[in-house]
Motif scaffolding. Structure first.
Motif, PDB file in Angstrom:
ATOM      1  N   ASP A  70       0.829  -1.205   0.000  1.00  0.00           N
ATOM      2  CA  ASP A  70       0.000   0.000   0.000  1.00  0.00           C
ATOM      3  C   ASP A  70       0.863   1.255   0.000  1.00  0.00           C
ATOM      4  O   ASP A  70       0.533   2.263  -0.636  1.00  0.00           O
ATOM      5  CB  ASP A  70      -0.915  -0.015   1.220  1.00  0.00           C
ATOM      6  CG  ASP A  70      -1.975   1.069   1.168  1.00  0.00           C
ATOM      7  OD1 ASP A  70      -2.358   1.478   0.048  1.00  0.00           O
ATOM      8  OD2 ASP A  70      -2.426   1.513   2.237  1.00  0.00           O
TER       9      ASP A  70
ATOM     10  N   THR B  68     -10.018  -0.156  -1.775  1.00  0.00           N
ATOM     11  CA  THR B  68      -9.435   1.184  -1.924  1.00  0.00           C
ATOM     12  C   THR B  68      -9.672   1.748  -3.322  1.00  0.00           C
ATOM     13  O   THR B  68      -9.784   2.966  -3.490  1.00  0.00           O
ATOM     14  CB  THR B  68      -7.934   1.168  -1.620  1.00  0.00           C
ATOM     15  OG1 THR B  68      -7.275   0.209  -2.479  1.00  0.00           O
ATOM     16  CG2 THR B  68      -7.672   0.803  -0.170  1.00  0.00           C
TER      17      THR B  68
ATOM     18  N   ALA C  69     -12.959   3.350  -3.091  1.00  0.00           N
ATOM     19  CA  ALA C  69     -12.875   4.558  -2.263  1.00  0.00           C
ATOM     20  C   ALA C  69     -12.294   5.713  -3.071  1.00  0.00           C
ATOM     21  O   ALA C  69     -12.766   6.852  -2.987  1.00  0.00           O
ATOM     22  CB  ALA C  69     -12.026   4.283  -1.024  1.00  0.00           C
ATOM     23  N   LYS C  70     -11.279   5.422  -3.878  1.00  0.00           N
ATOM     24  CA  LYS C  70     -10.689   6.463  -4.731  1.00  0.00           C
ATOM     25  C   LYS C  70     -11.707   6.943  -5.770  1.00  0.00           C
ATOM     26  O   LYS C  70     -11.806   8.139  -6.063  1.00  0.00           O
ATOM     27  CB  LYS C  70      -9.440   5.922  -5.433  1.00  0.00           C
ATOM     28  CG  LYS C  70      -8.263   5.589  -4.516  1.00  0.00           C
ATOM     29  CD  LYS C  70      -7.151   4.926  -5.308  1.00  0.00           C
ATOM     30  CE  LYS C  70      -6.066   4.336  -4.418  1.00  0.00           C
ATOM     31  NZ  LYS C  70      -5.285   5.364  -3.724  1.00  0.00           N
TER      32      LYS C  70
END
Length: 419
Positions: free
Chosen positions: A235, A307, A310-311
């Motif tokens: 990450d 993620t 989410a982005k």
């Protein structure tokens, strides 16, 4: 000028046929049968979008980012993304990290520096690394510019397993018998791994994607603490992780992050084929068994699938309109390239998300090239430049104008920031 309809491709074909017929009748009226039918128009234009989309406001300007490392993961759609990056760099005469071997940079072992595994950059600077490499950011940073963006791609681990089973002939190598080799294997995975005696430092069936991204201590595959630490490291190392199951959304997000044009992310899928396990459903018991066996891959996929969305959510509703627009444009370009003759051109009008651009048969040829063939072409281009001691002049980075809601992240020399 022929105007192709925005939606139905059948009408487009009838339009072309109508022009051919009219041209034929026109020729016969004027010349009888002495001459051939005159050529009909060769530039096809998609209809312009609504006026509100052609001149977006407000406008954010940015400069396209050209320094990129793509950690190509096996059997996860990596070849498709690699060809996108190859075309991007080729059209701009950028410098690639070109393997000395056919398709990998030392993989499955660590990258050797001092140009042992790769050809030296002709001008001393690399822009793009797009081939298989055992990811080690410290080593890669030693040869790539400081402002390099790091991206990779993941695939649902069970789908990746099915593809690996076929591509690497796992049932034969592991001596798995029966009509359902995957089910048979997942009932006793440790047993079959012991049967497959190999000195290879990775396993086809267990955490294969994690290995590509640097999880090389296979003895820690069941250590929850080591898995968490590794996932956190990935990450931290990567600016964007694409997800194959959501490739269109991933590419549009990449385009926004890198300040590219929609024409830069056009693609045709690579290395796709039909195989025995492809239609095998994701049976809950098989996925559960595989999750227990390949914990690191699932930990990676679970995090980066979440993620990614989410982005995307931070991009706002304008993002989904761009996704729809891009997929529609990609369909039209692929249809055109499938039938285009040498003199044909397709003009894509400007929109809120792209400048006007022209698709010709040369672009179509690049679009269709397999990743290994494209790398061969890049090697030949490298050799030609080396022989003449002349590197083709790089195309200056383009400046684009974007609008819409949400945060756009662009690479700077120090890091990636929200703007």
């Amino acid at each position: 000028m022929i105007t192709l309809p925005w939606r139905p491709s059948v009408t487009a074909s009838l339009g072309v046929c109508a022009v051919v017929c009219i041209g034929a009748m026109y020729s016969l009226v004027l010349y009888g049968d002495k001459y051939s039918v005159p050529e009909y128009p060769k530039i096809f234009t998609l209809p312009s979008y609504s006026r509100g989309l052609e001149h977006p406001t407000p406008c954010r300007t940015c400069q396209e980012h050209i320094n990129i490392t793509f950690a190509k993961v096996h059997k996860a759609g990596g070849s498709t993304v690699s060809t996108i990056l190859q075309r991007f760099g080729d059209l701009r005469n950028l410098s690639f990290v070109i393997p000395r071997s056919r398709v990998s940079l030392g993989w499955p072992y660590q990258l050797k520096l001092n140009a042992t595994d790769y050809r030296p950059a002709l001008d001393g600077n690399f822009n793009l690394l797009v081939d298989h490499v055992l990811f080690n950011k410290t080593k890669i940073q030693a040869i790539m510019p400081r402002d390099t963006a790091y991206i990779t791609i993941l695939r649902h681990p069970f789908e990746q397993l099915k593809s690996a089973f076929s591509w690497y002939e796992v049932p034969t190598k592991y001596r798995i018998r029966g009509k359902d080799p995957i089910r048979e294997f997942l009932q006793q995975p440790a047993k079959y791994e012991r049967n497959f005696r190999t000195r290879l430092p990775f396993r086809y069936t267990r955490n294969f994607m994690a290995y590509d991204l640097g999880f090389t201590n296979l003895s820690q595959a069941g250590n929850e603490s080591a898995i968490r630490d590794f996932v956190r490291q990935v990450d931290s190392d990567f600016d964007l992780v694409l997800i194959l199951e959501h490739l269109t959304e991933s590419l549009v997000l990449l385009k926004r992050y890198m300040c590219w044009s929609l024409s830069d992310i056009l693609y045709t899928p690579k290395n796709t084929r039909t195989y025995q396990y492809k239609t095998l459903g994701e049976y809950p018991d098989l996925v559960t068994a595989h999750r227990k066996w390949s914990k690191v891959d699932y930990a990676l996929y679970d995090l980066f699938n979440a993620t990614l969305w989410a982005k995307i959510e931070r991009q706002g509703p304008d993002f989904y309109r761009e996704v729809y627009h891009f997929e529609d444009m990609r369909t039209k370009v692929v249809q055109f390239c499938d039938v285009a003759e040498s003199s044909w051109k397709l003009q894509i009008p400007a929109s809120k998300w792209n400048k006007k651009f022209l698709v010709d048969t040369e672009f179509c040829s690049r679009l269709r090239l397999p990743q290994t063939t494209y790398m061969t072409n890049l090697k030949e281009k490298y050799d030609a430049q080396k022989r003449t001691s002349r590197q083709q002049k790089r195309v200056p980075a383009s400046v684009y104008c974007f609008s819409g809601t949400g945060n756009y992240r662009f690479v700077t020399q120090k890091n990636i920031i929200d703007s």
